[in-house]
Scaffold this active site. Structure first.
Site, PDB file in Angstrom:
ATOM      1  CG  HIS A 103      24.956  75.735-126.013  1.00 16.32           C
ATOM      2  ND1 HIS A 103      25.320  77.042-126.232  1.00 16.32           N
ATOM      3  CD2 HIS A 103      23.598  75.720-126.018  1.00 16.32           C
ATOM      4  CE1 HIS A 103      24.233  77.796-126.364  1.00 16.32           C
ATOM      5  NE2 HIS A 103      23.175  77.013-126.232  1.00 16.32           N
ATOM      6  CG  HIS A 166      19.800  75.501-129.217  1.00 10.37           C
ATOM      7  ND1 HIS A 166      18.654  76.153-128.853  1.00 10.37           N
ATOM      8  CD2 HIS A 166      20.771  75.991-128.409  1.00 10.37           C
ATOM      9  CE1 HIS A 166      18.923  77.010-127.885  1.00 10.37           C
ATOM     10  NE2 HIS A 166      20.196  76.928-127.596  1.00 10.37           N
ATOM     11  CE1 TYR A 220      22.054  53.553-107.272  1.00 11.01           C
ATOM     12  CE2 TYR A 220      21.192  55.777-107.155  1.00 11.01           C
ATOM     13  CZ  TYR A 220      22.263  54.912-107.203  1.00 11.01           C
ATOM     14  OH  TYR A 220      23.531  55.412-107.173  1.00 11.01           O
TER      15      TYR A 220
HETATM   16 ZN    ZN Z   1      21.273  77.826-126.059  1.00  8.54          ZN
END
Ligand code: ZN
Length: 230
Positions: A103, A166, A220
């Site tokens: 989160h 979320h 890269y």
């Molecule tokens: Zn979550």
């Protein structure tokens, strides 16, 4: 489990436990939120964080092993409450070897607004190949989150999706690659936020995004046979 599988699972337990320290190192998680899993190659199994255990208490021993229906196979603790979402991704995307969920603040702020992060930085073109998309709102528990992740990522190069209201889910060919995507997602989300706060960010032409993505994904890094996971 046979001897080889037991060894493989033990190594993945150590790897997944160790990678969780990157989530705290980069400030992507609070309290016990966030989780990492790894597919056991060639098996219908994954190693995942246990539910509700603090980051300081995570170790190879506390990781749990589940099948790809999210059923506990090995371990003393209950698996992460996001296990169903991880399992759905592994079932639907055979090329995925690692899944991360956080989160992290800036990326989740974009998710809260339901707004994809537009590609206005070369670092985002490199890593994500375009915008970081938004997936649907979905309640935890069943397959809805997993379905939302898979459906949204199918239309994008991005290994990260912002699940609406979320947070972030990322995928990678292994768990380390998925952790890198989670770190880079938060990094570009923060810069994109600051850029917008300063005014109107300048776009990058699609042809330049394509060229940056191609170079980064294919050229890269060090020309070493055991090339480090990007
Ligand atoms: Zn979550």
């Amino acid at each position: 489990m046979n001897v080889e599988l037991t060894r493989q699972v033990r190594e993945l337990r150590e790897t997944v436990a160790r990678l969780h320290a990157e989530l705290t190192r980069y400030g992507l998680v609070a309290w016990t939120a966030g989780n990492i899993s790894a597919r056991v190659p060639g098996q219908k199994l994954m190693v995942i964080k246990p539910s509700g255990v603090g980051y300081d208490d995570l170790s190879a021993e506390t990781m749990v092993v589940c099948d790809l229906d999210g059923v506990l196979v090995e371990g003393d603790l209950a698996p992460s409450s996001d296990t169903a979402a991880h399992a759905y991704v592994y079932r639907a995307m055979p090329e995925v070897g690692g899944v991360v969920h956080t989160h992290s603040s800036y990326a989740t702020a974009w998710a809260a607004r339901g707004e994809p992060i537009p590609c206005q930085l070369t670092a985002q073109a490199d890593e994500f190949g375009g915008e970081i998309p938004v997936g649907p709102f979905a309640l935890i528990g069943g397959d809805d989150i997993g379905k939302g992740i898979v459906t949204t990522l199918a239309g994008h190069r991005s290994p990260a999706v912002l699940m609406r209201n979320h947070g972030v889910f990322t995928i990678g060919r292994d768990a380390r690659a998925a952790v890198k995507a989670a770190v880079m997602c938060e990094d570009v989300a923060r810069t994109a936020h600051l850029a917008r706060a300063l005014g109107a960010p300048a776009p990058i032409a699609q042809a330049d995004i394509d060229a940056l993505y191609h170079r980064y994904q294919n050229v890269y890094g060090q020309p070493h046979p055991a090339k480090e996971t990007r």
